[in-house]
Scaffold this motif. Structure first.
Motif: not given
Length: 290
Positions: A1-7, A77-83, A113-122
């Motif tokens: 598994m690959t691990l991304l760390r986002l701050f 970047a997409p995870v940061r936007r989503w969350l 935080r303003l939790i969104g969706y990863p996909d607009e259509f979803e």
């Protein structure tokens, strides 16, 4: 598994984030584990669905994904936007601190935080399906939709694409999901619109709201909710939202709109505080009232 760390920028209320995700988790497509502070779902990356598990702590968010994923850093970047990880939550909480209603909520949960969706259509599909029903019913309907028309991938299922939904006759879609005929037709209308290439991306909040209201079956609540959750616009309120209106003392929509003006330019975050306090608070925990 690959691990991304986002701050994240500023504090993050992990519990509120997880309970927000859990309240909207689609059976078969997502898994939320409150005990382990994780949320698992598929994200589209490099044209393919990728199973990711996001783990929340106060200091960082980690993303576990398969080693076979090309350019794993491209998912950051997409995870940061989503969350909403780039929002300065400390600044936002400070701006709301003096308000008699939202101030105590911001003090209790400064990392909302303003939790969104990863996909607009979803986001659009989930909102249309969830119109005028409980969160539990919305999850059930979305689970049926994914079971009937989603594609299996890595132990989960994808949401059907706009073109896949357009191809389903109204009567079949209604029977599979359990929606009313009117709601089914709205769902297929938005699917056709998005299949034709429409997107909310790059529209202003006002433009997005007008475009949504022009669609049959889309009313003010849906347009406002999508401006908050799909566009993640920081200064939108949903005066027609029943949860928010009850939290404000069972006021009218016009009264709620007037009250919310004092929270500009962070009305969306104030709304998230009201939702978190009223709908996502663990059983037995005290809540602030208007």
């Amino acid at each position: 598994m690959t691990l991304l760390r986002l701050f994240p920028h500023g504090p993050t209320d992990c519990e509120a984030t997880l309970r927000t995700l859990a309240a909207h988790t689609i059976p078969g497509a997502e898994e939320t584990d409150l005990a382990s502070h994780t949320h698992t779902r598929l994200l589209r990356h490099a044209g393919e669905p990728v199973r990711v598990t996001v783990t929340f702590t106060e200091k960082e968010i980690t993303v576990n994904l398969p080693d076979t994923v090309p350019d794993p850093a491209g998912l950051a970047a997409p995870v940061r936007r989503w969350l909403d990880l780039d929002a300065d939550t400390e600044r936002i909480a400070g701006a709301l601190a003096g308000d008699p209603l939202i101030g105590p909520l911001a003090e209790r949960r400064p990392g909302i935080r303003l939790i969104g969706y990863p996909d607009e259509f979803e986001a659009v599909v989930a909102t249309v399906v969830g119109q005028q029903v409980s969160l539990a019913a919305a999850r059930t309907f979305m689970g049926r939709l994914v079971t009937a028309y989603g594609t299996p991938a890595a132990g989960l299922r994808t949401l059907p694409t706009p073109r896949e939904l357009v191809a389903v006759p109204d009567t079949e879609l209604q029977a599979a999901v359990g929606l009313t005929l009117a709601r089914t037709r709205t769902l297929r209308t938005v699917a056709q619109r998005w299949a034709d290439g429409f997107t909310l991306a790059h529209l202003t909040a006002g433009e997005a709201r007008r475009a949504l209201l022009a669609l049959p079956g889309i009313g003010p609540w849906t347009a406002d909710y999508l401006t908050v959750r799909a566009l993640q616009h920081p200064d939108t309120f949903a005066p027609g939202d029943l949860v928010a209106r009850r939290a404000l003392g069972s006021v009218t929509a016009d009264q709620a709109r007037t009250i919310a003006e004092r929270w500009a330019p962070w009305r969306s975050y104030a709304l998230m505080h009201l939702w978190a306090d009223a709908a996502y608070t663990p059983p037995g925990r005290g809540r602030t009232r208007a």
